[in-house]
Design an enzyme around this catalytic site. Sequence first.
Site, PDB file in Angstrom:
ATOM      1  N   GLU A   1       0.838  -1.198   0.000  1.00  0.00           N
ATOM      2  CA  GLU A   1       0.000   0.000   0.000  1.00  0.00           C
ATOM      3  C   GLU A   1       0.875   1.251   0.000  1.00  0.00           C
ATOM      4  O   GLU A   1       1.881   1.319   0.712  1.00  0.00           O
ATOM      5  CB  GLU A   1      -0.871  -0.048   1.260  1.00  0.00           C
ATOM      6  CG  GLU A   1      -1.604   1.205   1.621  1.00  0.00           C
ATOM      7  CD  GLU A   1      -2.212   1.123   3.011  1.00  0.00           C
ATOM      8  OE1 GLU A   1      -3.145   1.891   3.280  1.00  0.00           O
ATOM      9  OE2 GLU A   1      -1.758   0.278   3.835  1.00  0.00           O
TER      10      GLU A   1
ATOM     11  N   LEU B   1       1.374   4.974   1.157  1.00  0.00           N
ATOM     12  CA  LEU B   1       0.911   5.923   2.161  1.00  0.00           C
ATOM     13  C   LEU B   1       1.646   7.242   1.949  1.00  0.00           C
ATOM     14  O   LEU B   1       2.879   7.258   1.841  1.00  0.00           O
ATOM     15  CB  LEU B   1       1.188   5.395   3.575  1.00  0.00           C
ATOM     16  CG  LEU B   1       0.472   4.108   3.984  1.00  0.00           C
ATOM     17  CD1 LEU B   1       0.974   3.631   5.346  1.00  0.00           C
ATOM     18  CD2 LEU B   1      -1.036   4.302   4.006  1.00  0.00           C
TER      19      LEU B   1
ATOM     20  N   ASP C   1      14.932  -2.409  12.762  1.00  0.00           N
ATOM     21  CA  ASP C   1      15.756  -1.348  12.163  1.00  0.00           C
ATOM     22  C   ASP C   1      15.044  -0.016  12.301  1.00  0.00           C
ATOM     23  O   ASP C   1      14.856   0.717  11.331  1.00  0.00           O
ATOM     24  CB  ASP C   1      16.022  -1.675  10.687  1.00  0.00           C
ATOM     25  CG  ASP C   1      17.053  -0.744  10.052  1.00  0.00           C
ATOM     26  OD1 ASP C   1      17.833  -0.111  10.798  1.00  0.00           O
ATOM     27  OD2 ASP C   1      17.076  -0.643   8.812  1.00  0.00           O
TER      28      ASP C   1
END
Length: 302
Positions: free
Chosen positions: A89, A91, A205
């Site tokens: 997706e 964003l 991370d």
Amino acid sequence: MENAIENLLNVKVKKLNKSISGGCVNSASVYQTEDNKLLFVKQNSNDGSEKMFYGELESLKAIRSTKTVLVPNPIATGYTDGQYFIIMEYLNMTSLNKICSAELGSQLADMHLNNLQGEQPNINQFGFHVETCCGFLPQNNTWTNDWLTFFIENRLAYQIQLLQSNSDHSSSKKKVIENYWPQLKQIIPKFFEGIKVKPSLVHGDLWSGNAAQTNLKSVIFDPAAFYGHHEYDIASTTLFGGYSNEFYDAYFRKIPKENGFEYRMSLYHLFHYLNHWNHFGGQYISSTINTFEECFNAYKYL
């Protein structure tokens, strides 16, 4: 690439003329589907990219399954014309403000606590079901019964092995491999005396470049997930820019610091500096050496 995405998703797409970063090692593009959904696609032609993207896909799925902190919805990985890729997706993200920083701190704590809600953790070992990559380098996520063994062997020792195999013949590399690492390996258990580490799902991370906000909600991305010590994530948030006080205040309200927390930060920083040395070379040598010495100094106070 359009044909490969269309075949995977069974929907028509078009590439948008939008400049966007894929991070330090990948290129990226945005595509729009015929029903006006936006897709973020990262791609890389290097050997090992398939493993890297699959690890990211599974990491996003794992974080998303906790229903705690927002991540981009992972969709698929694939290969076409010499390029490995991951689809997720899209964003539209901007930098974290203070409100979203506090929200992220609280939600990250919820994510770290998610596996520990009952009397016994749902996952009671350290590791992950697939290999993940921190940057481009793979991480050994073999399931392990105790955190010390996992962290020493699957994180630090593996980075030392990578360092040994590269073409650098500097005196600094020799010092780390033949002197600093054997000394540190012997004293690491002292940093964990008096605490019991239970497996939390960690991002892996979480430096400041891997968090943002979208539509007034905090979001994290580019994970290298595994089940480990929750402090591992907090240590990475203090590197390369760090997060706001609001983030840490919200986090520590839910998961207070334990004895020796500040000293263990240096141990966890060491992994990231070694990883950056192995990725990018000499510019991280001094940071790695300094962090080894911080660990030795911290040991004196334990």
